[in-house]
Every structure is written in structure tokens, then in C-alpha cells.
Design a protein around this motif. Sequence first.
Motif, short mmCIF file in Angstrom:
data_model
loop_
_atom_site.label_atom_id
_atom_site.label_comp_id
_atom_site.label_asym_id
_atom_site.label_seq_id
_atom_site.Cartn_x
_atom_site.Cartn_y
_atom_site.Cartn_z
N VAL A 1 0.86 -1.20 0.00
CA VAL A 1 0.00 0.00 0.00
C VAL A 1 0.89 1.25 0.00
CG1 VAL A 1 -1.66 1.34 1.36
CG2 VAL A 1 -1.92 -1.14 1.16
N SER A 2 0.66 2.11 -0.97
CA SER A 2 1.52 3.29 -1.12
C SER A 2 1.29 4.30 0.01
CB SER A 2 1.22 3.94 -2.47
OG SER A 2 1.87 5.19 -2.52
N LEU A 3 2.38 4.92 0.43
CA LEU A 3 2.26 6.04 1.37
C LEU A 3 2.57 7.35 0.66
CD1 LEU A 3 3.70 4.75 4.78
CD2 LEU A 3 1.41 5.59 4.31
N GLY A 4 2.49 7.32 -0.67
CA GLY A 4 2.75 8.54 -1.44
C GLY A 4 4.24 8.72 -1.65
N ASP A 5 4.66 9.95 -1.64
CA ASP A 5 6.05 10.30 -1.92
C ASP A 5 6.96 9.79 -0.79
OD1 ASP A 5 8.44 11.51 -2.36
OD2 ASP A 5 7.63 13.56 -2.52
N GLU A 6 7.79 8.79 -1.14
CA GLU A 6 8.64 8.16 -0.10
C GLU A 6 9.61 9.17 0.53
OE1 GLU A 6 9.06 4.61 0.93
OE2 GLU A 6 7.05 4.37 0.10
N SER A 7 9.88 10.26 -0.18
CA SER A 7 10.82 11.24 0.38
C SER A 7 10.20 12.01 1.55
CB SER A 7 11.32 12.21 -0.69
OG SER A 7 10.28 13.11 -1.03
N GLU A 8 8.86 11.89 1.70
CA GLU A 8 8.20 12.54 2.85
C GLU A 8 8.22 11.66 4.10
OE1 GLU A 8 7.54 15.49 3.02
OE2 GLU A 8 7.69 15.97 0.90
N LEU A 9 8.69 10.42 3.95
CA LEU A 9 8.67 9.52 5.12
C LEU A 9 9.84 9.85 6.05
CD1 LEU A 9 7.64 6.13 3.50
CD2 LEU A 9 6.24 8.10 4.17
N HIS A 10 9.83 9.25 7.20
CA HIS A 10 10.85 9.56 8.21
C HIS A 10 12.26 9.31 7.64
CE1 HIS A 10 11.33 10.54 12.50
NE2 HIS A 10 12.55 10.06 12.26
N ALA A 11 13.17 10.22 7.91
CA ALA A 11 14.51 10.12 7.34
C ALA A 11 15.22 8.84 7.80
CB ALA A 11 15.33 11.33 7.77
N THR A 12 15.93 8.23 6.86
CA THR A 12 16.72 7.03 7.19
C THR A 12 17.96 7.41 8.00
OG1 THR A 12 15.94 5.88 5.23
CG2 THR A 12 18.03 5.13 6.13
N GLU A 13 18.53 8.55 7.64
CA GLU A 13 19.75 9.00 8.33
C GLU A 13 19.49 9.13 9.83
OE1 GLU A 13 21.25 12.61 6.69
OE2 GLU A 13 22.91 12.65 8.13
N GLY A 14 20.29 8.50 10.60
CA GLY A 14 20.14 8.58 12.06
C GLY A 14 19.10 7.62 12.62
N SER A 15 18.44 6.85 11.74
CA SER A 15 17.39 5.93 12.24
C SER A 15 17.99 4.56 12.53
CB SER A 15 16.29 5.77 11.18
OG SER A 15 16.77 4.94 10.14
N VAL A 16 17.21 3.72 13.21
CA VAL A 16 17.70 2.37 13.52
C VAL A 16 17.63 1.44 12.32
CG1 VAL A 16 17.11 2.59 15.98
CG2 VAL A 16 15.44 1.57 14.39
N TRP A 17 16.96 1.88 11.23
CA TRP A 17 16.91 1.03 10.04
C TRP A 17 17.95 1.45 8.99
CZ3 TRP A 17 12.80 4.19 11.50
CH2 TRP A 17 12.53 5.30 10.69
N ALA A 18 18.79 2.44 9.31
CA ALA A 18 19.85 2.83 8.37
C ALA A 18 20.77 1.62 8.17
CB ALA A 18 20.63 4.00 8.95
N LEU A 19 21.14 1.36 6.92
CA LEU A 19 21.97 0.17 6.62
C LEU A 19 23.45 0.50 6.77
CD1 LEU A 19 19.98 -1.15 3.53
CD2 LEU A 19 19.98 -2.10 5.84
#
Length: 324
Positions: free
Chosen positions: A306-324
Amino acid sequence: MSMSNANFPMDAEGRTYHVGVKRGELANRIITVGDPARAIVLSRTLDGVDPSAPVKSISANLFSHASHRGFLTITGRYKGTPVSIVAIGMGVSMMDFFVRECRAVVDGPMTIIRLGSCGSLSDAKVGDICVPSSSYLVQRNYDYFAEDSSASSASPYILSKKFDADPEVTATLVKNMSAQLGDNHVWNGINATADSFYSSQGRQDENFVDNNQELFTELVKYEPGTLTLEMETFLLYHLARTSTVAPLKEESKVKAAATSNKHSIRAGACMMVFAQRKSNEFISKEDVARVEPLAGKAVFDSLVEVSLGDESELHATEGSVWAL
Ligand code: R1P
Ligand code: URA
């Protein structure tokens, strides 16, 4: 733990008071469950988890946080997409803590899907899955039971209006559940969320006066499509309906979103039938162990689809626990 802000308490690290999460620990796509053991079972489906690792532990490659109030958050990726699993315990109050505190620490729109258990008032059998398009609330009318007999002309249980799930989330869940479990094990209809496992779900208990012998008949008369009874879905749908625009990064985008996407939460739910109330059967441990991972996979697939629209509006990866 010292908190600031009596209106919405947070600690010095930015952790919310009850769920205990801070920015960057929760993804925009969340599956919520009641039982922490279910959260751990589902976490085994996430990317990078060794299938031979002990069943009851959380894989070291995933983020996890257990709060002092019994909420368990696990975050990782599913097929590359960041997702969180949050176990909240039971009841509408816990759903309220969870949705509000999660919403407060995540930027951008969110999809939240509940994977719970329920009782079936319908022909849905133990181990089947119900995906409710809407839910209403069944509340014990406390005044009815007061000493003052003036309330006795009222009904002992109060039924609210229905609130809807997101239609696309629901349709996607039905499709993906059917793929995992077969069409004949997946039901779509109306859910009733009760404020008790016992009296407001029509359970008979000789230790208390509950006046609930006619409750099932009343529910089905009120909403003939009522399939299930459980304890949280109504509040998830209600809060999604009353959610405002998510915190977005740029002011111009906030304005645009205010007209195009009023609600920032897309909600859905699916429940495994644990109790068949007409035949009085309860699910076996073996059936739970069989159905739970399949249903979990269908929910993760739906969250990602299910789309959440523009992925660039989602929570930033930088500094997150899901950053690879
Ligand atoms: C009651 O046994 C609990 O089970 C159901 C009800 O909603 C209630 O929370 O859901 P979970 O299995 O998700 O907890
Ligand atoms: N959860 C509920 O709330 N009710 C049931 O009957 C079974 C699971």
C-alpha cells in the motif's frame, strides 16, 4: 526518568512516556499486536533474521525496545522496506497510548495494521482470519448498574457509530490473507470492539450482574454484518479518522497536504479467530503456531504494497535504527 511537558510527557532523550520510543526508532509502516510473544514470532520474517536462531529471542540485527509500561517495539526491514512491530497489550487505552505516542515521533504519513485475535459470532471458524472494513464500540453502560434505579430503563450496553478502515488497506489484506490461507478461511465484515473480554463480549459470569444474555442478538440486530468481537480495532480506526496532517518537512508541503490528505494515518486490521462463540470452541496452540506466521507475512506484504505517497516525505533514514 525525568519528564518534561505535562501535556505530552517526553524524557530528555525524546522518548515518549509509555511506549518509550523516540524519533528514528519507529518506521512509517507498523504492524501492531497485543501479545509480545506474537511480536517476536513475526519479527522472524524480517530481513536478515537467521531462521535457525532460537524462536523466542529477538534477532540481534533488529532494533528492539521494551518500555517500563509493557510496550515492545521491534524495528527492521521487510523486503528492504523499513517496518516496525509494536506489541501493546490489551484494550482501547493501550491502543490510544500506542497510536498517539508513535504518531508523535514519526515524520510523514503512516500505515498501521493490527494483527490480533478475536471471538467469532459468525460462521468464521477457529483459525480463520477476519478483516473488518469497519468497527463499532460496545461499552458497558456503567450507570445502568448504579444504585439509582432511574438508569434501569436504559440499555446495559452502549453501541457507538461505526468507523471505517482504509478501503485499500482492507482490500490488500483480504487479497494477501487469501493467498496465504485460502479464500475460504478469510472473512470480510464488521467488527465490534468491546471494553471488556467478559461482560461486553456477552460472556456469562455468575460472580457478577452483567445483564448481557441478549447482547449477541442486539449486536447482530444493530449491525447484521457483525462477524467478530475483540478489544482494540475501533480505536485504531477512530484515531486514523481523527488524525491530522503528519509533520512534514517543508511548510509548503504541509499546506498542500492539508487539502489533499487530511488524515495522516491509514489503518487496517485483521484478526485470527481464537474463540468460536456459537460452537464454544477455542483455538489450539498448534493452530496458533500455524496461522500466526502466515497471517504476519500477509500483513507485512500489505504494509509494503500500500503506497504512502512520496517516499521522500517519510521519516529520514539518516540517524534511524533502520539505516543500513
Ligand atoms: C483478549 O484475549 C485480547 O485478545 C485480543 C483482544 O483484542 C484482547 O486484546 O487481541 P490480541 O490477541 O491482539 O491481544
Ligand atoms: N479476543 C477477544 O477479545 N475475544 C475473544 O473471544 C477472543 C480473543
